[in-house]
Design a protein around this motif. Structure first.
Motif, mmCIF file in Angstrom:
data_model
loop_
_atom_site.group_PDB
_atom_site.id
_atom_site.type_symbol
_atom_site.label_atom_id
_atom_site.label_comp_id
_atom_site.label_asym_id
_atom_site.label_seq_id
_atom_site.Cartn_x
_atom_site.Cartn_y
_atom_site.Cartn_z
ATOM 1 N N VAL A 241 0.881 -1.044 -0.077
ATOM 2 C CA VAL A 241 0.193 0.080 -0.047
ATOM 3 C C VAL A 241 0.870 1.025 0.027
ATOM 4 O O VAL A 241 1.593 1.350 0.939
ATOM 5 N N SER A 242 0.736 2.025 -1.054
ATOM 6 C CA SER A 242 1.339 3.360 -1.097
ATOM 7 C C SER A 242 0.475 4.128 -0.404
ATOM 8 O O SER A 242 -0.440 4.836 -1.155
ATOM 9 N N ALA A 243 0.694 4.524 0.917
ATOM 10 C CA ALA A 243 -0.136 5.100 1.820
ATOM 11 C C ALA A 243 0.001 6.567 2.118
ATOM 12 O O ALA A 243 0.783 7.124 2.878
ATOM 13 N N GLY A 244 -0.801 7.412 1.190
ATOM 14 C CA GLY A 244 -0.680 8.875 1.268
ATOM 15 C C GLY A 244 -1.886 9.114 2.178
ATOM 16 O O GLY A 244 -2.907 8.588 1.913
ATOM 17 N N PHE A 245 -1.907 9.919 2.982
ATOM 18 C CA PHE A 245 -3.277 10.482 3.600
ATOM 19 C C PHE A 245 -3.647 11.808 3.372
ATOM 20 O O PHE A 245 -4.536 12.582 3.907
#
Length: 337
Positions: A241-245
């Motif tokens: 998961v390329s986890a940007g918020f």
């Protein structure tokens, strides 16, 4: 969860008015200090050769020299100092650690999450852009494939911006599936539905460019109805998961309406999909520029792996996004809903 973290990443100094600052990691650490079950791992930096497996040798050398000379503005948005070279290698190394740990069996409450910076998903094979120098998720995926630890890797990018770099690096590859939910028309202007891969990679890229204002229900619907069936068909060994918020409704640089609870919903979606496909899970930090919403988002992912049950969306998906998902399904031969 286990969080990959290194003080070296704090040394990447982007200046006083840049949104991608070391305060992002400090805020995450403060938020996680209030939660139980948090473990930190300081992984080794990536080797230069490991980074060069997905980046052009000449570009890697050019960036190294740029930092040795004191750095500066690589482009108007992407800033480096001398210490950025070590920070970038460390950020890539933390992502590599997360992928290896996941494939080594770390899951459930021990699921790995790499907290590195600079972020990576805009970095293309031969250039830096969008705050990114090395493509951390791509480095991690390639490293485990090269070492025979995985044959097939899926990368799911939920950052509000399209990960053009990750897509480009693997666009003609059939062993890495890249999929992204992002805001249509936002930087860098890529990620259309008809960008599906080419050559051996035909069908291995899936984009869901949601309309501005999309919220929790739109994201969950997009995942369940387009991404999940495509990933099931791909059958990965590892799911990154390329986890940007920065799709959060209170993030300062986007127009999306995802709530903190929405990230719990997406995390549950990922958990359920990986249980069905028997894929290992690793998280790699990308964007997120509201310090409170970033720290809350990461903490919510952690709490979901610690047993917290996510709520259901309070509304139905917007009809225009339902139609968009129909287009995505059609582009990938998933049939009509």
């Amino acid at each position: 969860m286990q969080f990959g973290y290194s003080e070296t990443c704090l040394d990447h100094d982007t200046g006083p008015r840049h949104p991608e600052t070391a305060d992002r990691l400090r805020a995450i650490r403060r938020g996680l200090a209030k939660r139980h079950g948090v473990e930190y791992v300081d992984a080794s930096p990536a080797e230069k050769s490991t980074v060069a497996a997905v980046h052009d040798d000449g570009y890697v050398d050019e960036f190294h020299e740029f930092c040795r000379d004191g750095g500066g503005n690589w482009d108007p948005d992407t800033v480096a100092v001398e210490a950025s070279w070590d920070a970038a290698l460390t950020s890539a190394g933390l992502a590599e650690w997360a992928a290896r740990a996941a494939l080594d069996g770390d899951d459930g409450r021990n699921t790995p999450f790499s907290l590195g910076r600079p972020p990576g998903h805009h970095a293309v094979e031969d250039d830096a852009m969008g705050f990114c120098f090395f493509n951390n998720a791509a480095v991690a995926a390639q490293a485990v494939i090269d070492d025979g630890l995985a044959e097939r890797v899926a990368i799911f990018d939920w950052d509000v911006h399209h990960g053009n770099g990750t897509q480009d690096i693997f666009y003609d590859r059939g062993d890495v599936f890249y999929t992204s939910i992002h805001e249509d028309g936002l930087y860098p202007g890529t990620g259309e539905v008809d960008e599906t891969g080419e050559g051996d990679g035909e069908g291995s890229t899936l984009n869901v460019p949601l309309h501005a204002g999309a919220g929790d229900a739109d994201y969950v619907y997009s995942f369940d109805e387009a991404i999940a069936p495509a990933v099931e068909r791909f059958d990965p060994d590892l799911f990154i998961v390329s986890a940007g918020f920065d799709a959060h409704r209170h993030d300062p640089i986007s127009r999306m309406r995802v709530s903190t609870e929405g990230y719990a919903m997406l995390t549950e979606c990922v958990q359920e999909l990986c249980e069905e496909t028997d894929a290992a899970i690793a998280f790699v930090l990308e964007g997120g520029y509201g310090l409170d919403t970033l720290s809350e988002g990461v903490a919510t992912v952690h709490e979901t792996f610690d047993g917290r049950i996510a709520m259901d969306p309070e509304e139905d998906p917007d009809e225009k996004n339902v139609e968009l998902v129909d287009d995505v399904r059609a582009a990938h031969g998933l049939g009509a809903k």
